[in-house]
Write an enzyme that holds these catalytic residues in place. Structure first.
Site, PDB file in Angstrom:
ATOM      1  N   GLU A 262     148.486  49.701 140.495  1.00  0.00           N
ATOM      2  CA  GLU A 262     147.601  50.949 140.613  1.00  0.00           C
ATOM      3  C   GLU A 262     146.438  50.830 141.046  1.00  0.00           C
ATOM      4  OE1 GLU A 262     148.168  53.378 137.014  1.00  0.00           O
ATOM      5  OE2 GLU A 262     150.392  53.333 137.249  1.00  0.00           O
TER       6      GLU A 262
HETATM    7  C1  LIG Z   1     154.621  43.917 139.470  1.00  0.00           C
HETATM    8  C2  LIG Z   1     154.188  45.048 140.477  1.00  0.00           C
HETATM    9  C3  LIG Z   1     154.648  46.241 140.246  1.00  0.00           C
HETATM   10  C4  LIG Z   1     154.408  47.043 141.216  1.00  0.00           C
HETATM   11  N1  LIG Z   1     155.134  48.428 141.257  1.00  0.00           N
HETATM   12  C5  LIG Z   1     154.604  49.108 142.238  1.00  0.00           C
HETATM   13  C6  LIG Z   1     155.203  50.365 142.335  1.00  0.00           C
HETATM   14  O1  LIG Z   1     156.351  50.857 141.496  1.00  0.00           O
HETATM   15  N2  LIG Z   1     155.182  51.281 143.469  1.00  0.00           N
HETATM   16  C7  LIG Z   1     154.335  50.970 144.341  1.00  0.00           C
HETATM   17  O2  LIG Z   1     154.365  51.540 145.310  1.00  0.00           O
HETATM   18  N3  LIG Z   1     153.743  49.719 144.280  1.00  0.00           N
HETATM   19  C8  LIG Z   1     153.895  48.951 143.356  1.00  0.00           C
HETATM   20  N4  LIG Z   1     153.013  47.772 143.066  1.00  0.00           N
HETATM   21  C9  LIG Z   1     152.344  47.233 144.325  1.00  0.00           C
HETATM   22  C10 LIG Z   1     150.754  47.017 144.017  1.00  0.00           C
HETATM   23  O3  LIG Z   1     150.334  48.439 143.899  1.00  0.00           O
HETATM   24  C11 LIG Z   1     150.029  46.395 145.110  1.00  0.00           C
HETATM   25  O4  LIG Z   1     150.535  45.006 145.093  1.00  0.00           O
HETATM   26  C12 LIG Z   1     148.725  46.689 145.210  1.00  0.00           C
HETATM   27  O5  LIG Z   1     148.446  47.918 145.673  1.00  0.00           O
HETATM   28  C13 LIG Z   1     148.082  45.661 146.152  1.00  0.00           C
HETATM   29  O6  LIG Z   1     148.603  45.307 147.329  1.00  0.00           O
HETATM   30  P1  LIG Z   1     148.969  43.923 147.875  1.00  0.00           P
HETATM   31  O7  LIG Z   1     149.819  43.160 146.666  1.00  0.00           O
HETATM   32  O8  LIG Z   1     149.602  44.112 149.081  1.00  0.00           O
HETATM   33  O9  LIG Z   1     147.631  43.291 148.016  1.00  0.00           O
HETATM   34  P2  LIG Z   1     146.825  43.193 149.280  1.00  0.00           P
HETATM   35  O10 LIG Z   1     146.498  44.628 149.455  1.00  0.00           O
HETATM   36  O11 LIG Z   1     146.973  42.640 150.412  1.00  0.00           O
HETATM   37  O12 LIG Z   1     145.494  42.805 148.672  1.00  0.00           O
HETATM   38  C14 LIG Z   1     144.907  41.375 148.545  1.00  0.00           C
HETATM   39  C15 LIG Z   1     143.370  41.393 147.949  1.00  0.00           C
HETATM   40  O13 LIG Z   1     142.599  41.863 148.687  1.00  0.00           O
HETATM   41  C16 LIG Z   1     141.715  42.948 147.994  1.00  0.00           C
HETATM   42  N5  LIG Z   1     141.472  44.038 148.919  1.00  0.00           N
HETATM   43  C17 LIG Z   1     142.266  44.493 149.705  1.00  0.00           C
HETATM   44  N6  LIG Z   1     141.274  45.422 150.574  1.00  0.00           N
HETATM   45  C18 LIG Z   1     140.127  45.328 150.029  1.00  0.00           C
HETATM   46  C19 LIG Z   1     138.948  45.930 150.578  1.00  0.00           C
HETATM   47  N7  LIG Z   1     138.705  46.879 151.533  1.00  0.00           N
HETATM   48  N8  LIG Z   1     138.123  45.485 149.786  1.00  0.00           N
HETATM   49  C20 LIG Z   1     137.997  44.673 148.644  1.00  0.00           C
HETATM   50  N9  LIG Z   1     139.159  43.941 148.490  1.00  0.00           N
HETATM   51  C21 LIG Z   1     140.325  44.446 148.957  1.00  0.00           C
HETATM   52  C22 LIG Z   1     142.757  43.615 146.983  1.00  0.00           C
HETATM   53  O14 LIG Z   1     141.814  43.858 145.787  1.00  0.00           O
HETATM   54  C23 LIG Z   1     143.519  42.201 146.689  1.00  0.00           C
HETATM   55  O15 LIG Z   1     142.860  41.336 145.547  1.00  0.00           O
HETATM   56  C24 LIG Z   1     153.412  46.681 142.320  1.00  0.00           C
HETATM   57  C25 LIG Z   1     152.983  45.584 142.435  1.00  0.00           C
HETATM   58  C26 LIG Z   1     153.406  44.489 141.514  1.00  0.00           C
HETATM   59  C27 LIG Z   1     152.981  43.093 141.550  1.00  0.00           C
END
Ligand SMILES: Cc1cc2nc3c(=O)[nH]c(=O)nc-3n(C[C@H](O)[C@H](O)[C@H](O)COP(=O)(O)OP(=O)(O)OC[C@H]3O[C@@H](n4cnc5c(N)ncnc54)[C@H](O)[C@@H]3O)c2cc1C
Length: 746
Positions: A437
């Site tokens: 989220e």
């Molecule tokens: C257990 C689990 C359940 C989930 N359930 C759902 C679901 O039901 N539906 C759904 O759609 N998604 C779901 N997600 C996805 C979740 O919302 C994403 O994992 C999340 O949005 C982060 O994306 P990413 O993991 O690809 O990280 P990335 O986007 O690759 O980010 C990596 C890191 O970089 C940081 N970052 C990225 N951009 C910036 C910026 N501009 N400035 C500063 N920091 C930044 C992030 O905060 C993070 O720490 C789930 C994820 C998990 C692990």
């Protein structure tokens, strides 16, 4: 002709166009799709406390209370976390059936559509209660009631969609999952490559206008078992079947999982916590246009819909889960620190242990205060974009710290995994809360202040909108009005900030009682904050968006001010209990220290060094609190160490564990230890062991027996699990029996 407008405002207007942030369409949608509430007062530099105090204290209806005492408790009784995470990998089938039958998946669906129609507070209480027992169970209930098809159809669906889908979601005949995240697009969800092409196709035997979709989503909670996916994708209309726009934009649609081309079923293993989560792909899946949530009129409005739905969900799900985890940490750590002895004393009497105990307790108080205020305001109909982001980030971040503190205090007991370990399941899930989220780093650095500054500032959004007005004359007129209102505000705020920084005076409600000094100090920091924020806009302009570290610190200060406000409100709503004052003071001092630090570091890192020279003497950011005193820390630790009303209030509304569970054993031993305290004291004074006490006549036979029972109960709690090779082979099928050195040598 106006002298001010033509000779003063005009050049400023020209300059501002170059420096103030402009809003892209997506940003404008995000910014306009939520409401502000008390955070805007804090941003104004002169908070109107009535706005805070007039929020109705959240309460449960009789039906909501009965739901928690009945079905929620019964559901938790069916769930054994160790079995799920280590053996079966899923909730038991009867638990899934029970969830469907009792309407758990329709908590936020109105009664007219067959749902339970619960308030945001009741929804939050249910999640908190279940999460205090098991995270898999909580996530399973939480997700269909959070951002997803239910919420989106309820907010934006056509009448037909509401009639068709909501009753089926409410009674569990449909199980939804929501897919936004894709392989390339995580935090930058708008960059998703999942797409739908408008075209003709066959639906129920007829040719209709629809969308052919291709997607590859990952991390989707409930996807492996969902019957319907709410999917976000880029909609394109290359053949102009809907109009002139070819790239229509992000759109949300309902996709039944039994359609040809939909793949679900594969699972991820999220931090060893076995709730249903997995990838989903779709290859040339055809859906009719009617499956767009909101109907064809909502094609391309997906981003606005998501932002709007997140504004509620983000303020409920993770904050409730975090509130449960932190309250559990307070409950267990307090009790454990009482029964675990080292150096002949309960460890909870050592100052070094009291510090983390107090942090846990004050975080539990603060997170819950924030959760209550947030849900109460949601229940007044606000869509809290900024506050929800504050709560998502700070509740999960503080929960992480509190669980780490609880682990430290429990030490070996918490490290060794097994059914007796009540902390490990929570510890494992911390990264889930931090990531979902809106991952925490991006939420802190980009969203809280980035969005909050524009929404919550009294004039900023009006000024930006004025600058973006294409008609030059109208733009100048509007800017002239808002800019000078801003200047007047800034002058007043600077005087207020300086006066209060030097005199310690600030505005507090007349009847604030014992917490009046906290109101006054909050008011002082609010004024200082407004001045620093204006200075940041003035000197950095649009570049502020890219200065993430500055934005993060400003977000921290705003968040901490919100959390103190929530704590003050909770103290008031709870009936101004004197016993809770140490918690209030610890929470407030912690936040004041963080605010001072955040503003100090912001000023120190502004590229224009003169800002520091100017601001430091005015707002005295170095003159901040040093955090809670040792005396307050000790008092707070005592609240969780000893049974008292403040402890009961802090840990109320949690699941009462079975007697033979790790937690049940702890509760039992804690009660026995407390009962036996006078006997322990007698022995301590006489410097005797129980047996010596018996022999010396200091203890009666019955009292000696009582102490024996206490010792057995305590031993059961400090015991940790261990396994024979055969038992381990059950957990790890195929595991080799370890070869001893001796066997190897032979
Ligand atoms: C257990 C689990 C359940 C989930 N359930 C759902 C679901 O039901 N539906 C759904 O759609 N998604 C779901 N997600 C996805 C979740 O919302 C994403 O994992 C999340 O949005 C982060 O994306 P990413 O993991 O690809 O990280 P990335 O986007 O690759 O980010 C990596 C890191 O970089 C940081 N970052 C990225 N951009 C910036 C910026 N501009 N400035 C500063 N920091 C930044 C992030 O905060 C993070 O720490 C789930 C994820 C998990 C692990």
């Amino acid at each position: 002709m106006s002298f001010r407008k033509d000779y003063i405002t005009k050049p400023i207007h020209k300059w501002a166009k170059g420096v103030l942030p402009t809003l892209s369409e997506t940003e404008a949608e995000a910014v306009s799709s939520g409401d502000v509430h008390f955070e805007a007062e804090l941003f104004s530099g002169n908070p109107d406390w009535n706005k805070l105090r007039s929020v109705k204290a959240p309460t449960l209806t009789d039906a909501e209370r009965a739901f928690i005492d009945g079905p929620c408790r019964a559901f938790c009784d069916m769930v054994d976390g160790w079995e799920i995470d280590k053996k079966t990998g899923d909730l038991p089938p009867e638990a899934w059936d029970f969830l469907r039958q009792k309407g758990f998946f329709g908590m936020i669906i109105p009664k007219e559509f067959g749902g339970l129609g619960f308030s945001a507070f009741a929804h939050s209480e249910v999640v908190r209660y279940i999460a205090s027992h098991n995270v898999v169970a909580a996530v399973t209930v939480m997700v269909p009631n959070s951002l997803g098809p239910g919420e989106l159809i309820h907010q934006f669906g056509t009448d037909e969609q509401k009639q068709t889908w909501l009753p089926r979601l409410a009674d569990g005949s449909e199980l939804p999952a929501f897919g936004l995240t894709s392989e390339d697009a995580g935090s930058d969800a708008g960059a998703m490559t999942d797409e739908g092409i408008v075209c003709k196709g066959e639906w129920n035997g007829e040719e209709v206008l629809g969308i052919r979709m291709n997607w590859a989503k990952r991390y989707i909670t409930l996807a492996p078992v969902a019957t319907v996916l709410g999917l976000a994708f880029q909609l394109r209309d290359p053949d102009g079947l809907l109009g002139d726009v070819k790239d229509i934009g992000i759109t949300c649609a309902l996709v039944p999982t039994d359609l040809p081309g939909v793949e679900t079923g594969r699972r991820h293993l999220p931090s060893g916590t076995m709730f249903m989560n997995g990838p989903t792909t779709g290859k040339d899946v055809f859906i009719p246009l009617e499956n767009i949530i909101g109907g064809p009129d909502y094609a391309g409005k997906g981003w606005m819909m998501l932002m709007s739905a997140l504004a509620a969900g983000r303020g409920i799900s993770l904050p409730s889960l975090s509130a449960a985890a932190t309250a559990m940490a307070a409950h267990t750590t307090g009790a454990y620190s009482r029964i675990r002895k080292q150096f002949n004393l309960p460890i909870g009497l050592f100052g070094g242990v009291q510090e983390p105990m107090a942090r846990i307790a004050s975080s539990a108080y603060t997170i819950d205060a924030g959760r209550r205020l947030t849900t109460a305001v949601l229940d007044e109909g606000y869509k809290l974009a900024v506050i929800s982001a504050i709560m998502k980030y700070h509740a999960t971040d503080r929960m992480r710290d509190a669980i780490n503190d609880a682990m430290d205090v429990h030490s070996g007991k918490a490290v060794i995994d097994g059914p007796l370990n009540y902390l490990q399941p929570i510890y494992r899930t911390i990264p889930v809360g931090i990531t979902v989220e809106g991952a925490n780093i991006v939420t802190r650095n980009l969203i809280i202040f980035g969005q909050g500054a524009i929404r919550a500032h009294p004039h900023m959004l009006d000024e930006i909108e004025a600058l973006q007005e294409p008609d030059e004359e109208k733009s100048l007129d509007a800017f002239d009005k808002h800019f000078w209102a801003h200047v007047s505000h800034a002058i007043k705020t600077t005087f207020r900030a300086t006066w209060s920084a030097w005199t310690g005076q600030g505005n507090a409600p007349a009847d604030a009682g014992k917490v009046a000094p906290i109101y006054r100090r909050l008011s002082r920091w609010s004024a200082a904050y407004a001045v620093v924020a204006d200075m940041a806009f003035l000197t950095l302009g649009g570049a502020l968006k890219r200065k993430e570290m500055i934005s993060a610190r400003m977000g921290d200060a705003l968040s901490e001010m919100f959390l103190i406000s929530a704590v003050l409100k909770r103290w008031e709503d709870d009936g101004r209990n004197d016993d809770d004052l140490p918690l209030v003071h610890h929470a407030a001092e912690t936040s004041f220290a963080r605010i001072g630090e955040a503003l100090d570091e912001t000023i120190a890192n502004m590229p224009a060094k003169w800002v520091g020279w100017l601001l430091r003497p005015l707002i005295r950011p170095g003159h901040y609190a040093r955090g809670p005193s040792d005396e307050v820390t000790e008092a707070v630790a005592k609240i969780v160490y000893e049974p008292c009303e403040a402890r009961t209030r802090l840990t109320s509304g949690l699941y009462r564990a079975a007697e033979d569970s790790g937690l049940g054993l702890l509760n039992h031993a804690y009660a026995l230890v407390l009962e036996a305290e006078p006997l322990e004291k007698r022995l301590r004074d006489a410097k005797k062991t129980p047996r010596e006490g018996l022999e010396a006549g200091i203890l009666s036979d019955a009292e000696f027996q009582q102490l024996e029972e206490v010792a057995v109960a305590v031993q059961k709690v400090i015991a940790v699990d261990d396994y024979t090779p055969d038992e381990l082979a059950e957990l790890f099928p195929g595991m080799q029996r370890p070869t001893t050195w001796k066997e190897a040598a032979e």
